[in-house]
Structures are given as C-alpha cells and as structure tokens.
Write an enzyme that holds these catalytic residues in place. Structure first.
Site, PDB file in Angstrom:
ATOM      1  N   GLY A 535       1.500   2.980  -4.132  1.00 23.81           N
ATOM      2  CA  GLY A 535       1.290   3.522  -2.798  1.00 23.81           C
ATOM      3  C   GLY A 535       2.256   2.918  -1.816  1.00 23.81           C
ATOM      4  CG  PHE A 537       0.964  -1.726   2.065  1.00 18.99           C
ATOM      5  CD1 PHE A 537       2.038  -1.818   2.929  1.00 18.99           C
ATOM      6  CD2 PHE A 537      -0.284  -1.474   2.592  1.00 18.99           C
ATOM      7  CE1 PHE A 537       1.872  -1.677   4.294  1.00 18.99           C
ATOM      8  CE2 PHE A 537      -0.462  -1.325   3.957  1.00 18.99           C
ATOM      9  CZ  PHE A 537       0.623  -1.425   4.809  1.00 18.99           C
ATOM     10  CB  SER A 539       2.871  -1.067  -8.269  1.00 16.71           C
ATOM     11  OG  SER A 539       4.079  -0.425  -7.895  1.00 16.71           O
ATOM     12  CG  ASP A 650      -5.326   3.995   5.605  1.00 19.35           C
ATOM     13  OD1 ASP A 650      -5.188   5.167   5.992  1.00 19.35           O
ATOM     14  OD2 ASP A 650      -4.567   3.451   4.787  1.00 19.35           O
TER      15      ASP A 650
END
Length: 840
Positions: A535, A537, A539, A650
């Site tokens: 993603g 930021f 893995s 989020d």
C-alpha cells in the site's frame, strides 16, 4: 301548564348518550387511514391510576379481564409519555377498570428513549405511515411504511400492533421490534434483542442488559465493551434450514428454535415457567433478571426465569462493580494485609451498589500498577484470551495492557496450564464453589498504588557526619550527574548523525506490545519471502513466531511521513484492546527499520470480498450485516470508550480486515488523531483517502464525525457491492453518492442492491433500510450525523433511523476524487490504489 323544555332537553340528551354508549362496541381494536389521536387530558378512554400512572387508550382489544390496549402512557410524574402497548383490566362499563383492580403493565413502547409531552399526536397518515409527533410538531418515531399499501392498523388478541394491507397481509408489526418484554405467542428472532431499561430508582445499576438469540444459542449480556455474557444456552449441531433462529414464549416454557423451526420440535426448552392460569408477560429488568408476571387480582411475579440456572450471585451487577457476592451478601475485596485497602464501598448502607477504587487506575502511572489477589474467586463471564498459560504470564499480560482491569485464571489440577481472561471492565465477582464448577480459579484485580508507597522512607544523617563529608558527597554527586548528561548528549548525537535514532521512549509508554529485533522478523518471515500485499506506506509479509502463531508484518518505507505513521500506530493501538480492532502483536524500531507486527487475518481485507469481479465468492446478506455491525462497534470503542478519544481518519475497505469467521476488525492507525475528552473538535491538516473524506475537511476543523462519514461510504459500498468511484461504469453511474441521490429521488433504491448476490436481492427491503442508515451517516452537516453508539443501537433495532435524512450529499466530490496535492500535507495518505487484499 307550560312544560319545562330545559328539563325535557336534558333528559333527552341523557337518554341519547346512554344509547350511544350502549351502541358502541366494548372493544375498538382497529383504525383506518387518515386517523389522528391527541394525547389530551380530555381524550376518550383516559384513566388516571392511584400509583400515578395514566393511560390515554387509542385501541383496546376485548373486555372483561386483563386485555391489551395501546395508546399514550406515563408512569409517576406525567411530564413525559410513551406510545405503548400495555395490559389493563377491563370491564363492560368504563372499558378500563378502576385503579384498584390493577395497574397498567407496558409490554412494548415505540419511543422509550424519546418520550413526548401532552398534546403530542399519533397519526396513521393517508399514505400508510404511523407517525408519532411531539407537541411542538417534531417527528419522534415512525413505522416508515408510507407507500407500502397499508390499509389500516389493528391490535391483535395476542397484543401485536399490526399495519395491514388491503388483502390483510402484515406490512409492519410491533412483534418484530421488541423492547424489554415478551408476551405469550411472541418470538424473539435472531437480529433482534430484548434490552432492559436503566433503573429509575438506582441509576448506578450497571447500564443495560440484553437478551438475544443467534445460530449458536440463547444468551443474556450486560452491555459493556465488549459485551459480557452472564447466561448462555449453547445448542450444538448444524442448522437444517435458512430460517432465522428464534426463541418463542409458549405456555409453560421458552422454546429455542436454533437449528430447527416450527412445526418441528424445538432444539431445547427452558421450563422454569409455570403454566398460565391468566394473562402473563415476561420482562427483562434493570437488574438483569428475566421475570415472568401473571394476573391474579393484581400482577404477581411467578418465576425468575434464569435464576434457577444461574443462582443469586451470577448476575453482573448483583453487588455492583468490583463487589463480591457470597451467599447473597455483598462485600468489597480485602487485602491480606489489614492495613492496606484498595477498595471502599460506594454506600455503606447499600453494599449492593458496589465498590470504588481508593486510587483510580491511570495509564499515565502504570509503573505503580500491582494486583490484589483473590483466591478461590471467579467471575460470571470468562473468555480465554490466552490459553495454556500460567498465572505469572497472565498477570504480566494484564500489566502490559492498559485497558485490562484484572487477570482471571482458571485451571484444573495444574496452575501452570490454565486459561487466562483479561476483561477491560469488572462487574461483580463471586466465590468459586469448586464442587460445582470443577475448576480452580483466582482473580487478580489491577490496583493503583501511590508513587510514594514504593519509595524508601526518608532517613536522617548518621550521628557524627560532618559538614565536610556532606559537601564532598554533594560535589561527587554533581560531577557524576554532569558526566552522565555529557555521555547522554554524546550518544544521542552519534546516533543522530548515523541515522540510527531509536524510538527508545516507546519502551516506557504504558501497555506497549512486544518489541522485536529486525533479525527476529527476518526469521519469522523467512527473509520477507511471502508478500501479502502493499500500500501507500509499504508492504505486508506473512510470518510465524517460534510458538507457531501466524503474524502479518507491515514494513514501512519512507522517512518523515513513515516515522509519524509508525509512532502514531504504535502509541494508538499499543495499549488498547477490542474484539473489533486488529491486535498489534509487536513492533520493531531498529536503526532505519520500522515494522509493525499484527495478528494474522486469514481472509484479508474487506475490499477483496465486496467489489464485484474481484471476490472469490459473494458474501451473503447476514455476513455483510455482521461486518457492518463489527465496524460500527470498533469505531464506537475508539470514539467513546478509550481514555482519549481516537479518530481513525482513514476508514476504508482496505483498512478493515476479516478473520477466519469473517469477523471484521479495524486496522491501520497510522493517520489516527487523539483528542482529549474535553475537546469537541480539532484543527488538523487534511489526511485520509479520496472518496472517504467528509466535507468538513475543507475547513480542516474536524470531529469524530469524519469517521462516521467514512463509515457511511463503506457501508454503502458493502450494500451495493461496488466502489465509491468506478471509472468502468457509465458517467452517470460513476460516482456512487450521486447515483444514491438519484435513485432515492426516484424511489428506486432497490436498483442499487448488489446485483451479483441473489441473497442480497432476496433481502432487498432490509438492505434498503440499511441504506437509510448509511444516508444518515453521510449528512453534509456533521452535527446531523449520528454517533457510532447510536448507529449500533439502530442496527440492533433498539432505536429507529432518523426520518428527516437529506439525500443531497456533498456536491463537490470531485475535489476529493482527484487527489489532494494542493494541501501539501505529508500526513495525507498517498493517493495510490491499495492492493492489500491478501490475507494478513
């Protein structure tokens, strides 16, 4: 002689009145459309009772004896009224008997949490909606049945308020929305529950209790976070049909239909109910007892349904929080050292109110936490958080978890091989009667000792010590102090120049999880060989610890942004625990390595299962409904039950993980924000994911309602089986909220139900109802959005959806769909597609 015409008119009027009364039927159980009733002191069939209660009967079923009626009801000081169904004594003259023959007993109410005033109105509209409005005209409650071909309303012989159609089919019925009571013939169906009212006379009486049935059995809970069960009757076997599980109040028993359904025999019976000789009703009361009442020239309790199975001490608040129940008597925990006390009675004259901590627990001083040991003590609820462990490991796990309030250990003959329970809230304790339980049990209550309690007493200088010695000692201490400071600065600067700043202070933050070395994680993940996904930021890799526990290791990439995300995540969820939050097992902060170690979630993230074309199989309606409720409970815990309010910031399907049983858990707290309880809002830079950002982000002043908005988006995606923004769709269907608005205006919300699931389609009406909940969460004005605790109550059927929901959603979604580079915030989630869809 001139006749006395006034006397003649008076006699005639009386005769006409008598004829009207005699001509009117004794019962009036039905009403047609366009009928309005007013809660007025001059209303027909109005009775005031000597206990202070009043009824304004609207519908009455039957005469001669205890009968069902519905209307406006108040109890005691009548400033507030419920629209309710109640049982009253009736006769042939005044319909509802004189007060001396028995007080009304409420068995259902529409507006339990929102009472109305005098001159409130109930209206069965011409469109077929039954609407309750307060005296100021504000809408309080509605059946939401407008446009569903309702022909009238009927109060049945069984006490069921029914809205029926022209062909006499049921459109809506009160039996589907129980409050705290059941009447004979009524069922409690999976997905609904009885919820006790808070005690009026004793506001400390332990919150709300609930009674529910599911595919595993029949349960009674106290509503803590998470809920704790104090009664359960588990039913083994396999379900043989797709019908919802239910329990039915029969004459002389409660019949449990868990895997079977009528006309088959029930799976089990609760037989502590006497056969009815008159009218009965069953009520879950504010002390957690389920009591059965029967009419016998007044209402009398004839059975305490669960106590025969539980005993007197197995109720959560029988002795209040932290209290100990022994043979029906209440006391506070006592230390083996008579000079030390950690608890005191809240009220010496009422020991059943529980015990308060003399020094309240605080996470800011966790180094002063210790335990008060209670041998041969047990607890009504026990879920093994750690299996096959010993007492010391259980206690250490509790000390490492700030939200843990006690370490409870149960074991057989070997205290080194037991089960450990770490509750986050403690209610009443009780003696362990080993001849009945067949296990050993110890409770270790976490307590706070004062900082000076652990320090050494101050001592005076020994006789003969000279001032020169004292001055010399002071100089030596000063030199040592300067030396230590110098070495600390040198070491710090050396680490900083080599880029190896350690987050050492995390070891001193209360409740931190395990700290791993980088080599530990290399071994656990086989040199990071199996990637689960990646993603914005970094893995995620699969791994296994030495004891075989599967883990998911998140490797963070980058510099400043990753550091903030890492610290935020470790500090936020390192010391909180909830069944709907993914558990942070540990972390690694070594040189440039920043890793987070999570529990392994077998079924990966939610988006893998809900977006059409990508799922391995289609989730059914029941599973999706459960996932939505799990997400809501996780957010409610963050917003309302933590020491500091936590805003996730989020919420999206990629950050919702599913375990092997498809229980949903919130993850990825890298952007979360902590707010003190006395703060109502906070100013912060924009962060989050396009499509899930609430409108108020444009002002940068946000509250926890931004999470409610994101939850509404996710909820809609789950129900519709598609993304919030899908470029593969035609332009008019590309943005889900715009399509939602259009379909709501056209009255075609059924068109939005996931077309790829037959089960979703067959439950279309319930899905559309839940879409209304999502719409409530998506209101442009954050003040009009519900709190997550209210959302939970709505989803569980305790409250109704707001009736005045605005479907004119945020009219500039393109601002949040095209990225947010103009904000310039390094804290915002990078606007890249997330593919963290594998198991983790």
């Amino acid at each position: 002689m001139v006749p006395n015409w006034s006397f003649f008119v008076m006699i005639t009027s009386i005769l006409v009145s008598i004829q009207l009364v005699e001509a009117q039927p004794f019962d009036y159980p039905t009403a047609n459309l366009s009928t309005t009733w007013i809660n007025s002191v001059s209303a027909n069939h109005s009775v005031d009772f000597s206990d202070g209660s009043k009824v304004r009967a609207i519908l009455l079923r039957g005469t001669f004896g205890p009968r069902y009626a519905c209307g406006f009801f108040c109890n005691g000081i009548c400033d507030d009224y419920l629209f309710a169904i109640f049982i009253v004594q009736t006769n042939s003259v005044s319909y509802i008997s004189m007060p001396t023959l028995g007080f009304p007993q409420v068995v259902w109410s529409a507006n339990r949490n929102i009472p109305v005033k005098i001159n409130a109105t109930l209206q069965l509209t011409s469109e077929g909606d039954l609407v309750l409005r307060d005296s100021d005209g504000a809408s309080v409650w509605s059946t939401n049945t407008a446009g569903r071909s309702v022909a009238g309303v009927n109060l049945t012989e069984e006490g069921n308020l029914v809205l029926f159609s022209a062909n006499n089919s049921v459109v809506w019925q009160s039996f589907d929305y129980p409050t705290d009571s059941l009447v004979p013939g009524q069922t409690l169906v999976s997905g609904r529950k009885l919820t006790a009212s808070v005690s009026i006379t004793n506001s400390t009486e332990g919150g709300l209790y609930s009674l529910l049935v599911n595919n595993e059995g029949f349960f009674a809970f106290i509503e803590s976070s998470p809920p704790q069960s104090y009664y359960q009757q588990l039913i083994g076997g396999t379900k043989v049909n797709k019908k919802a599980s239910y329990v039915k109040f029969q004459n002389g028993s409660l019949a449990l239909y868990i895997h079977s359904s009528e006309p088959s025999n029930p799976d089990s019976l609760i037989t502590t109910l006497p056969q009815a000789s008159s009218a009965q009703y069953m009520k879950l009361e504010s002390d957690g007892h389920l009591r059965l009442y029967e009419w016998a020239s007044g209402w009398k309790e004839v059975s305490d349904v669960l106590t025969g199975y539980l005993g007197d001490c197995n109720y959560p608040m029988v002795c209040g929080e932290n209290g100990i129940c022994s043979n029906g008597q209440c006391s506070c925990p006592r230390s083996s050292n008579a000079s030390i006390s950690y608890f005191t009675q809240i009220n010496g004259r009422q020991p059943n109110l529980g015990c308060s901590e003399i020094n309240p627990l605080t996470c800011n001083a966790s180094r002063y936490h210790t335990f008060q040991e209670l041998e041969d003590m047990t607890y009504f609820a026990f879920n093994a958080d750690i299996a096959n462990t010993d007492i010391n490991h259980c206690k250490q796990a509790c000390l490492s978890n700030c939200s843990c309030k006690a370490a409870i250990v149960r074991y057989g003959s070997n205290s080194s091989d037991g089960d450990c329970h770490l509750p986050s809230q403690i209610f009443s304790l009780m003696n362990n009667e080993k001849d009945k339980t067949h296990y050993n049990s110890s409770v270790f209550l976490k307590v706070q000792i004062t900082s000076n309690a652990s320090s050494s007493p101050v001592k005076t200088s020994p006789k003969g010590t000279t001032p020169l010695v004292i001055v010399g000692s002071a100089i030596a201490a000063f030199v040592l102090f300067v030396t230590i400071i110098g070495l600390t600065i040198f070491i710090y600067r050396k680490k900083k120049t080599t880029g190896e700043v350690e987050e050492d202070y995390l070891d001193n933050v209360p409740g931190m999880p395990t700290r791993f070395s980088f080599e530990d994680l290399k071994t656990a993940t086989e040199n990071f060989g199996k990637k689960l996904g990646e993603g914005g930021f970094g893995s995620v890799f699969e791994g296994s610890l030495k004891d075989g526990t599967k883990i998911a290791v998140k490797c963070l990439d980058g510099i400043g942004q990753v550091k903030k995300s890492f610290l935020a995540e470790v500090e936020t969820i390192g010391n909180i625990h909830h069944v709907s939050l993914v558990r942070l097992v540990g972390f690694c902060a070594e040189k440039s390595h920043r890793h987070l170690v999570y529990e392994y979630m077998t079924n990966g993230s939610l988006e893998k299962w809900i977006y059409r074309g990508s799922q391995e199989f289609v989730l059914d309606w029941k599973c999706r409904r459960k996932i939505i409720l799990d997400i809501a409970k996780g957010l409610a815990y963050l917003h309302e039950d933590c020491r500091q309010k936590i805003i996730h910031l989020d919420i999206k399907p990629q950050n919702i993980l599913l375990d092997e049983k498809f229980n949903a858990k919130l993850s990825d707290f890298g952007l979360s924000k902590l707010i003190d309880r006395d703060q109502s809002q906070v100013v912060t830079t924009m962060r989050g994911t396009p499509g899930y950002l609430a409108p108020e982000w444009l002002s940068a002043v946000i509250t926890e309602k931004v999470d409610v908005y994101s939850f509404g988006v996710v909820m809609l995606e789950i129900l519709c089986g598609r993304k919030i923004f899908d470029r593969s769709e035609p332009e008019e269907r590309m943005h889900l909220l715009s399509l939602f608005k259009k379909k709501s205006e056209e009255g075609k919300l059924l068109d939005m139900v996931d077309q790829y699931s037959d089960d979703m389609q067959s439950n279309g009406k319930e899905v559309v109802w839940m879409m209304r909940v999502a719409a409530w969460c998506l209101q442009n004005d954050y003040a009009r959005r519900p709190s997550m605790s209210v959302v939970i109550k709505v989803l569980e059927g305790v409250l109704d959806v707001e009736t005045h929901v605005d479907y004119s959603f945020f009219d500039r979604p393109q601002i949040f769909m095209s990225g947010i580079p103009q904000v310039g915030s390094e804290e915002a989630t990078p606007l890249v597609p997330s593919v963290l869809s594998g198991p983790r």
